[in-house]
Design an enzyme around this catalytic site. Sequence first.
Site: not given
Length: 252
Positions: A125, A232-235
């Site tokens: 990610d 969550e993907c981190g964005l």
Amino acid sequence: MYQLPNTHFELDLKNINEKLAQANASQIVSWAKAEFGSHLVLSTSFGIQSAVMLHLVTQVVPDIPVIWIDTGYLPKETYLFAEELTNKLNLNLKVYQSHLTPARMEAIYGKLWEKKDVESLNLYDRIRKVEPMQRALKELSAKAWLAGLRQNQTQFRKQLGYVNQQGEQYKILPILRWNSRDVYEYLKEYNLPYHPYFDQGYVTVGDWHSSRPLSVDDDHERDTRFHGLKQECGLHLPTSKEEAQSLDSSQL
């Protein structure tokens, strides 16, 4: 009716979020436009319900830069859906990608998603999503970022306000308190399409290798992403420990 000062100094998030609680989604976008002007951007994944935010925001700010992080691993249907919505809504689309091509990344790190551990997924990610997004925000001189996050999507999102600080930008979430019915009714009212994967049982979709349809064994829609290992993907996560700690106190 909500009334907010138009200031370009550091925002009083507690006060702003209390007042925005009286506003509807379009009014929140209008406030953001007045507050941040040409330094306002919108992000999209061209996911299942992305047409809602794309339509809602461009009705107020037609030429807003729309950031799309193309990981290089999206399903064919996502690319076609993106083309459809870009043409339908006349989007000012800004496509960003990792500096590492998929082939180069796989040569160096392997197929990170196949390792099925959180550390490998987080590295994936950071390479394919987070770094390109940070670069986009910088190159577009963004001071504020509109996104379609909703409180009922993940545990992390439950604690967010309509306006939040993330890194050097303010994150603004006009449909934060919408539910699935609100989304459906908006799409129906404006004759907007779902992502094609919706008809295949998907409730959320990202990369082809890390998304699957919802099953009866899933407790939450985000269980269908990232092999169920994370939500969550981190964005949309805090960029520092201080930001994470700030979310411990209510911003609503």
